[in-house]
Design an enzyme around this catalytic site. Sequence first.
Site, PDB file in Angstrom:
ATOM      1  N   HIS A   4     -21.727  -5.782 -12.972  1.00  0.00           N
ATOM      2  CA  HIS A   4     -21.606  -6.477 -11.741  1.00  0.00           C
ATOM      3  C   HIS A   4     -21.063  -5.922 -10.481  1.00  0.00           C
ATOM      4  CE1 HIS A   4     -21.737 -10.407 -13.847  1.00  0.00           C
ATOM      5  NE2 HIS A   4     -21.510  -9.770 -14.886  1.00  0.00           N
ATOM      6  N   ASP A  48     -23.514  -4.186  -8.751  1.00  0.00           N
ATOM      7  CA  ASP A  48     -24.771  -4.033  -7.920  1.00  0.00           C
ATOM      8  C   ASP A  48     -24.994  -4.756  -6.635  1.00  0.00           C
ATOM      9  OD1 ASP A  48     -25.305  -6.252  -9.498  1.00  0.00           O
ATOM     10  OD2 ASP A  48     -27.475  -5.649 -10.008  1.00  0.00           O
ATOM     11  N   GLY A 102     -32.502 -13.693 -23.552  1.00  0.00           N
ATOM     12  CA  GLY A 102     -31.035 -13.835 -23.650  1.00  0.00           C
ATOM     13  C   GLY A 102     -30.095 -12.923 -24.102  1.00  0.00           C
ATOM     14  N   GLY A 147     -29.485  -9.895 -22.674  1.00  0.00           N
ATOM     15  CA  GLY A 147     -29.086  -8.991 -21.603  1.00  0.00           C
ATOM     16  C   GLY A 147     -29.598  -7.848 -21.501  1.00  0.00           C
ATOM     17  N   SER A 180     -32.727  -7.927 -19.894  1.00  0.00           N
ATOM     18  CA  SER A 180     -33.671  -8.324 -18.576  1.00  0.00           C
ATOM     19  C   SER A 180     -35.098  -8.265 -18.867  1.00  0.00           C
ATOM     20  CB  SER A 180     -33.402  -7.305 -17.550  1.00  0.00           C
ATOM     21  OG  SER A 180     -32.151  -6.982 -17.214  1.00  0.00           O
ATOM     22  N   SER A 199     -36.341 -11.008 -18.154  1.00  0.00           N
ATOM     23  CA  SER A 199     -37.029 -11.462 -16.733  1.00  0.00           C
ATOM     24  C   SER A 199     -37.526 -10.667 -15.843  1.00  0.00           C
ATOM     25  CB  SER A 199     -35.904 -12.836 -16.100  1.00  0.00           C
ATOM     26  OG  SER A 199     -34.709 -12.042 -15.870  1.00  0.00           O
ATOM     27  N   GLU A 213     -35.762 -14.247  -8.348  1.00  0.00           N
ATOM     28  CA  GLU A 213     -34.596 -14.782  -9.365  1.00  0.00           C
ATOM     29  C   GLU A 213     -33.770 -15.736  -8.280  1.00  0.00           C
ATOM     30  OE1 GLU A 213     -33.612 -14.228 -12.562  1.00  0.00           O
ATOM     31  OE2 GLU A 213     -35.125 -12.421 -13.041  1.00  0.00           O
ATOM     32  N   ASP A 226     -31.425  -4.756 -12.338  1.00  0.00           N
ATOM     33  CA  ASP A 226     -32.551  -4.986 -13.541  1.00  0.00           C
ATOM     34  C   ASP A 226     -33.989  -4.514 -12.831  1.00  0.00           C
ATOM     35  OD1 ASP A 226     -30.230  -5.988 -14.448  1.00  0.00           O
ATOM     36  OD2 ASP A 226     -30.791  -7.968 -14.599  1.00  0.00           O
ATOM     37  N   TYR A 251     -22.377 -16.889 -13.292  1.00  0.00           N
ATOM     38  CA  TYR A 251     -22.833 -15.558 -12.637  1.00  0.00           C
ATOM     39  C   TYR A 251     -22.602 -15.868 -10.972  1.00  0.00           C
ATOM     40  CZ  TYR A 251     -25.481 -11.511 -11.329  1.00  0.00           C
ATOM     41  OH  TYR A 251     -26.181 -10.253 -10.754  1.00  0.00           O
TER      42      TYR A 251
END
Length: 382
Positions: A33, A35, A119, A121, A123, A125, A157, A169, A219
């Site tokens: 957290h 970035d 899901g 963590g 990445s 996506s 995203e 990511d 988030y």
Amino acid sequence: MDTKEIKSKFNSLFGNEFRVYTSSGRINLIGEHTDYNGGFVFPGAIDKGIYAAINPNGTDRIRAYSMDYAAMSEFGMTEADAPKEAWARYIFGVVREMQKRGFEPKGFDTVFAGDVPLGAGMSSSAALESTFANALNDIYNLGIDKFELARIGQSTEHNYCGVKCGIMDQFASIFGKEGHLMRLNCATMEFEYFPFNPKGYKVVLLDTVVKHELASSAYNKRRESCENACAHIKAKHQKVNYLSDATMSMLDEVKDEISNEDYMRAKYVIGEKQRVLDVCAALEKGDYETVGDRMYGTHYGMSKEYEVSCEELDYLNDIAKECGVTGSRVMGGGFGGCTINLVKEGLYDKFIATAKEKFNARFGHEPKVYNVVISDGARRLE
Ligand code: GLA
């Protein structure tokens, strides 16, 4: 992953002309957290990714088949012609974000599959976005540089998937290099490759296999808290552009102006910046005890200050501590997913067995275990 099935599916759906591309999921040793707060991250690409066979189809439409969902989605390249399937929006988003930047990819057919656990963590996506960003750039000779490819994934995203994520990511997925972690300064985008091969240790992910609802809205809320705290600090200290530029004493100056929640979020971010720097210095000396200590520090901060952990993750962290594991913490955005653990080789078997047994006794299922192999990022396979 073996791409045989992808190719034979492509053959049966669209013919035998295609190229195959891949991009990777990621781990992050430390710097969570940070970035979107202009801080440091320390990720690496892993040997799990998305694989896609792709071929231009001479139209302005996209036909995408997902092996994992056993589903086809057909859509256009304008907002009016967007796909309905959530998974296809990642591909659509990449195309749209390229167009917004003045590039003109054309229609194509694709079959894709992945082995990044969803899901968890890691990445999946970003791996999906990076696979297609890199592939379209290559196939259509668009000449987009690698940083911009990562930003195209990030904007996908933001604008098509509802997560106001940072750049970590997509950066890791695009720039990943076998055997190396990367320390990225997210304010300047300067980065360095660090060879990562901790002798005598293993890096292992324990996946809680839980993903809590509303993770993306929680988030986005964390991000708002950080931006609010930063704006208050900036009003007093103009040089502070990102929260990571601030010190604890600057934060304390605005303590009464912001909510306690925002204060705690900001406190975590400022602490995390120092932890990343400590880890980099320790790695250069081969001091894994300090690396591990800071990992525990991050877990504490993410759990108690940033509040993105959960019961399952906290329990895995407690087990690691009890077993004498060198370092352990929740990895990625949080709200479920994995812990990343730095374990002495001699302790590995005992730790895994204990974690499985205790976790199962409490939650009714075992955590999944993934040994980390740091690998290359986005590339063409054939
Ligand atoms: C998610 C986001 C990243 C980063 C991490 C937390 O993975 O996509 O940009 O913010 O959470 O470090």
